[in-house]
Design an enzyme around this catalytic site. Structure first.
Site, PDB file in Angstrom:
ATOM      1  N   HIS A   1      -4.966 -21.051  12.217  1.00  0.00           N
ATOM      2  CA  HIS A   1      -6.289 -21.555  11.843  1.00  0.00           C
ATOM      3  C   HIS A   1      -7.089 -20.521  11.066  1.00  0.00           C
ATOM      4  O   HIS A   1      -7.688 -20.843  10.028  1.00  0.00           O
ATOM      5  CB  HIS A   1      -7.100 -21.990  13.061  1.00  0.00           C
ATOM      6  CG  HIS A   1      -8.531 -22.227  12.700  1.00  0.00           C
ATOM      7  ND1 HIS A   1      -8.958 -23.359  12.050  1.00  0.00           N
ATOM      8  CD2 HIS A   1      -9.630 -21.425  12.821  1.00  0.00           C
ATOM      9  CE1 HIS A   1     -10.252 -23.273  11.798  1.00  0.00           C
ATOM     10  NE2 HIS A   1     -10.684 -22.105  12.264  1.00  0.00           N
TER      11      HIS A   1
ATOM     12  N   GLN B   1     -11.402   6.308  -5.643  1.00  0.00           N
ATOM     13  CA  GLN B   1     -11.958   6.893  -4.421  1.00  0.00           C
ATOM     14  C   GLN B   1     -13.358   7.438  -4.746  1.00  0.00           C
ATOM     15  O   GLN B   1     -13.993   6.972  -5.676  1.00  0.00           O
ATOM     16  CB  GLN B   1     -11.016   7.963  -3.877  1.00  0.00           C
ATOM     17  CG  GLN B   1      -9.733   7.404  -3.256  1.00  0.00           C
ATOM     18  CD  GLN B   1      -9.968   6.691  -1.935  1.00  0.00           C
ATOM     19  OE1 GLN B   1     -11.053   6.718  -1.345  1.00  0.00           O
ATOM     20  NE2 GLN B   1      -8.926   6.020  -1.441  1.00  0.00           N
TER      21      GLN B   1
ATOM     22  N   GLY C   1     -10.720   3.436   0.238  1.00  0.00           N
ATOM     23  CA  GLY C   1     -11.552   4.329   1.029  1.00  0.00           C
ATOM     24  C   GLY C   1     -12.780   3.689   1.612  1.00  0.00           C
ATOM     25  O   GLY C   1     -13.766   4.364   1.914  1.00  0.00           O
TER      26      GLY C   1
ATOM     27  N   ASP D   1       0.867  -1.177   0.000  1.00  0.00           N
ATOM     28  CA  ASP D   1       0.000   0.000   0.000  1.00  0.00           C
ATOM     29  C   ASP D   1       0.907   1.231   0.000  1.00  0.00           C
ATOM     30  O   ASP D   1       2.033   1.180   0.478  1.00  0.00           O
ATOM     31  CB  ASP D   1      -0.891  -0.036   1.246  1.00  0.00           C
ATOM     32  CG  ASP D   1      -1.962   1.035   1.236  1.00  0.00           C
ATOM     33  OD1 ASP D   1      -2.019   1.822   0.267  1.00  0.00           O
ATOM     34  OD2 ASP D   1      -2.739   1.091   2.201  1.00  0.00           O
ATOM     35  N   SER D   2       0.406   2.318  -0.524  1.00  0.00           N
ATOM     36  CA  SER D   2       1.229   3.530  -0.640  1.00  0.00           C
ATOM     37  C   SER D   2       1.453   4.221   0.692  1.00  0.00           C
ATOM     38  O   SER D   2       2.320   5.085   0.798  1.00  0.00           O
ATOM     39  CB  SER D   2       0.563   4.514  -1.594  1.00  0.00           C
ATOM     40  OG  SER D   2      -0.656   4.989  -1.029  1.00  0.00           O
ATOM     41  N   GLY D   3       0.658   3.894   1.692  1.00  0.00           N
ATOM     42  CA  GLY D   3       0.721   4.601   2.964  1.00  0.00           C
ATOM     43  C   GLY D   3      -0.354   5.653   3.111  1.00  0.00           C
ATOM     44  O   GLY D   3      -0.500   6.260   4.180  1.00  0.00           O
ATOM     45  N   GLY D   4      -1.142   5.875   2.063  1.00  0.00           N
ATOM     46  CA  GLY D   4      -2.189   6.898   2.123  1.00  0.00           C
ATOM     47  C   GLY D   4      -3.199   6.645   3.220  1.00  0.00           C
ATOM     48  O   GLY D   4      -3.617   7.569   3.922  1.00  0.00           O
ATOM     49  N   PHE D   5      -3.624   5.378   3.390  1.00  0.00           N
ATOM     50  CA  PHE D   5      -4.621   5.075   4.412  1.00  0.00           C
ATOM     51  C   PHE D   5      -4.052   5.291   5.812  1.00  0.00           C
ATOM     52  O   PHE D   5      -4.748   5.791   6.701  1.00  0.00           O
ATOM     53  CB  PHE D   5      -5.115   3.639   4.265  1.00  0.00           C
ATOM     54  CG  PHE D   5      -6.197   3.278   5.248  1.00  0.00           C
ATOM     55  CD1 PHE D   5      -7.516   3.598   4.983  1.00  0.00           C
ATOM     56  CD2 PHE D   5      -5.905   2.636   6.439  1.00  0.00           C
ATOM     57  CE1 PHE D   5      -8.527   3.288   5.887  1.00  0.00           C
ATOM     58  CE2 PHE D   5      -6.904   2.313   7.351  1.00  0.00           C
ATOM     59  CZ  PHE D   5      -8.218   2.640   7.069  1.00  0.00           C
TER      60      PHE D   5
ATOM     61  N   ASP E   1      -7.716  -7.925   0.793  1.00  0.00           N
ATOM     62  CA  ASP E   1      -6.867  -8.070   1.973  1.00  0.00           C
ATOM     63  C   ASP E   1      -7.636  -7.598   3.186  1.00  0.00           C
ATOM     64  O   ASP E   1      -8.584  -6.814   3.063  1.00  0.00           O
ATOM     65  CB  ASP E   1      -5.581  -7.241   1.831  1.00  0.00           C
ATOM     66  CG  ASP E   1      -5.837  -5.750   2.068  1.00  0.00           C
ATOM     67  OD1 ASP E   1      -5.679  -5.294   3.215  1.00  0.00           O
ATOM     68  OD2 ASP E   1      -6.213  -5.044   1.112  1.00  0.00           O
TER      69      ASP E   1
ATOM     70  N   CYS F   1      -6.605 -28.021   8.739  1.00  0.00           N
ATOM     71  CA  CYS F   1      -5.366 -27.337   9.105  1.00  0.00           C
ATOM     72  C   CYS F   1      -4.669 -28.067  10.241  1.00  0.00           C
ATOM     73  O   CYS F   1      -5.267 -28.879  10.956  1.00  0.00           O
ATOM     74  CB  CYS F   1      -5.623 -25.872   9.458  1.00  0.00           C
ATOM     75  SG  CYS F   1      -6.241 -25.569  11.135  1.00  0.00           S
TER      76      CYS F   1
ATOM     77  N   ASP G   1      -2.821   8.102  -2.659  1.00  0.00           N
ATOM     78  CA  ASP G   1      -4.188   8.621  -2.712  1.00  0.00           C
ATOM     79  C   ASP G   1      -4.561   9.273  -1.394  1.00  0.00           C
ATOM     80  O   ASP G   1      -3.866   9.124  -0.393  1.00  0.00           O
ATOM     81  CB  ASP G   1      -5.180   7.483  -3.022  1.00  0.00           C
ATOM     82  CG  ASP G   1      -5.207   6.426  -1.924  1.00  0.00           C
ATOM     83  OD1 ASP G   1      -4.151   6.167  -1.305  1.00  0.00           O
ATOM     84  OD2 ASP G   1      -6.282   5.847  -1.664  1.00  0.00           O
TER      85      ASP G   1
ATOM     86  N   CYS H   1      -6.471 -27.785  13.782  1.00  0.00           N
ATOM     87  CA  CYS H   1      -7.660 -28.618  13.985  1.00  0.00           C
ATOM     88  C   CYS H   1      -7.314 -30.104  13.994  1.00  0.00           C
ATOM     89  O   CYS H   1      -8.025 -30.908  14.595  1.00  0.00           O
ATOM     90  CB  CYS H   1      -8.694 -28.307  12.902  1.00  0.00           C
ATOM     91  SG  CYS H   1      -9.371 -26.632  13.020  1.00  0.00           S
TER      92      CYS H   1
ATOM     93  N   CYS I   1     -12.239 -28.784   9.183  1.00  0.00           N
ATOM     94  CA  CYS I   1     -11.034 -28.076   8.764  1.00  0.00           C
ATOM     95  C   CYS I   1      -9.839 -29.031   8.798  1.00  0.00           C
ATOM     96  O   CYS I   1      -9.663 -29.774   9.762  1.00  0.00           O
ATOM     97  CB  CYS I   1     -10.775 -26.879   9.672  1.00  0.00           C
ATOM     98  SG  CYS I   1      -9.274 -25.951   9.277  1.00  0.00           S
TER      99      CYS I   1
END
Length: 379
Positions: A351, A205, A232, A91-95, A282, A322, A145, A325, A320
Site C-alpha cells: 500500500h 555536496q 548529503g 549508490d556508490s556506497g559513500g553514504f 528515493d 491498490c 563522494d 485497499c 486508493c
C-alpha cells in the site's frame, strides 16, 4: 545512445520528462523504491511490476559485502541476479560508509572501513567503488563522494566538498577507461544496435552552506556528467535547511539533464521537490514506515496499531485503488500487525509504495496538463 533525457512539459519549475537506459525508459518525475540488498523489503519483484515501479535503487556497499560483486557480475549483473529487467540505479556506497563513523578512516586515496557484518577490513576508493558499480551492472551509477556530517563547520565542509570534487574526477576517469566491462555490454549492444553503457551521475555536496552547494554544483557540472544528484541531505538537519540546500544547488544544474535528490522524503515533500524542478527521488520511508505500521493515505497518516481500528471494517484508504485497499479492512490489517504476521509487512509495504507511486503519477499528469497546482509550490 545508452542514456538520454528529454523534458516533455513544464509547469513553473516542475518538469515532466523521460530518460532512456539500456534496460528501458523511465517517465519523470519518478520515485525510486529502495532495494538496498537487491530486494525491496517486504515485496516481490512481480508485485513491484504490478504497482508500476519503473526503476529501483540498489546499494553498492551492501552488495559488495554480500554476496560480492564478482558473484553478481558472473550471474549477468544485478538485473538478472534479482529477476528485475527494468532500470536500476546504484549508490556508490559513500553514504553507507559515512554512517560507519566509528568504523572508518578517510584519506585522500579513499576510505578504509570495517564491515558492519563481521568487522573485516575493506577499502573504497573512487576507482574500486566505480569498478564495483560496473561489475554490479546498474543502468545509472553514482560517483564516489564524501557525505559531510551535520553539524560541521564551514572550513570542514569546504574541505569535504573539495575532496568529493577530486573523487568525482577520478570516478569519471575510471568509468571512461572501464565502462565496457559492464556484464551486459555485449548483449545489450547487439540487442539495441548501438554501444550500450551505464550513465555515471555526479553528486553535489556542500553540507548546509548555500555558497558551497552552489559552488559544488557549478564545478560538478563543469565535469559534464549525464545527470546530477544532490546528496548529503537528511543527515539530521531541519527540514527547512534541506529545502534551502536543494534550492541553492538546483538552479545551477542544467535544464537538459536529470536532477536527483537523494534520500527524501514524505509524500508531501516529494511533491514539493518536484515543484523545485527535481526529476528523481528515493527514500526508505514508505517501506520502513510500513514495517512499523505507519501507513500513508489520502486522509493522512494511519497508525494501524491503534486500538480504534480493531473493528473498523472500512478500507485503509477509500480513495486508493491498490490491491490492499480493494480487499482488506483496517481491522484485518491491524490484526495481522498485532499478530506479528509476515503478511502484515507485505500488505503494508504494497500500500505505501502504491501511494507514493500514485502520487508521482498524479503529479506528472498535472504537469503535462499545465495544472500543477500553485498551492504545491515549495515552502
Amino acid at each position: 545512445m545508452a542514456f538520454s533525457f528529454q523534458v516533455e512539459a513544464r509547469c513553473g519549475a516542475a518538469r515532466a520528462g523521460r530518460f532512456v537506459t539500456p534496460h528501458g525508459e523511465v517517465e519523470t518525475p519518478v520515485f525510486m523504491p529502495v532495494g538496498t540488498v537487491a530486494s525491496v523489503k517486504g515485496i516481490s519483484q512481480d508485485l513491484l511490476d504490478e504497482l508500476g515501479v519503473q526503476i529501483i535503487l540498489n546499494n553498492t556497499y551492501h552488495l559488495y559485502l554480500r554476496p560480492g560483486v564478482e558473484t553478481v557480475s558472473q550471474l549477468g549483473g544485478v538485473q538478472k541476479f534479482m529477476g528485475w529487467h527494468k532500470p536500476i540505479l546504484t549508490d556508490s556506497g559513500g553514504f553507507q560508509v559515512f554512517s560507519l563513523s566509528a568504523l572508518r578512516k578517510i584519506k585522500e586515496e579513499g576510505v578504509e572501513f570495517r564491515s558492519h557484518l563481521d568487522g573485516s577490513l575493506h577499502f573504497f576508493s573512487p576507482e574500486n567503488s566505480i569498478a564495483a558499480e560496473i561489475g554490479l551492472g546498474a543502468d545509472i551509477i553514482m560517483a564516489f563522494d564524501e557525505c559531510t556530517e551535520h553539524p560541521a563547520e564551514w572550513t570542514r565542509t569546504k574541505d569535504s566538498m573539495e575532496l568529493t570534487l577530486r573523487w568525482a574526477a577520478r570516478s569519471k576517469a575510471h568509468w571512461l577507461a572501464n565502462k565496457h566491462r559492464v556484464p551486459w555490454h555485449a548483449e545489450k549492444t547487439r540487442e539495441r544496435g548501438s554501444e550500450q553503457y551505464q550513465a555515471l551521475f555526479g553528486i553535489v555536496q556542500g553540507g548546509m552552506y548555500g555558497d558551497l552547494r552552489k559552488e559544488s554544483a557549478e564545478r560538478t557540472v563543469e565535469m559534464d556528467f549525464p545527470g546530477y544528484a544532490i546528496g548529503g541531505l537528511s543527515v539530521g538537519e531541519p527540514r527547512e535547511k534541506t529545502w534551502e540546500m536543494v534550492k541553492a544547488a538546483i538552479g545551477t544544474l542544467p535544464e537538459d539533464k536529470p536532477r536527483y535528490v537523494m534520500g527524501v522524503g514524505t509524500p508531501e515533500e516529494i511533491v514539493q521537490y518536484v515543484s523545485l524542478g527535481v526529476d528523481m527521488m528515493d527514500c526508505v520511508l514508505p517501506t520502513r514506515a510500513a514495517r512499523h505500521g505507519l501507513l500513508f493515505t489520502s486522509q493522512g497518516k494511519v497508525n494501524i496499531k491503534n486500538a480504534q481500528f480493531a473493528r473498523d471494517e472500512g478500507p485503509l484508504d477509500p480513495n486508493c485503488g491498490c490491491r490492499v485497499c480493494g480487499r482488506y479492512s483496517r481491522a484485518y490489517l491491524r490484526h495481522l500487525y498485532q499478530s506479528n504476521e509476515l503478511l502484515a509487512q507485505v500488505l503494508n509495504t504494497t500500500h505505501n509504495l502504491a501511494y507514493y507511486l500514485d502520487t508521482m503519477r498524479r503529479v506528472r499528469h498535472d504537469i503535462l496538463l499545465g495544472e500543477f497546482a500553485s498551492s504545491r509550490s515549495a515552502v
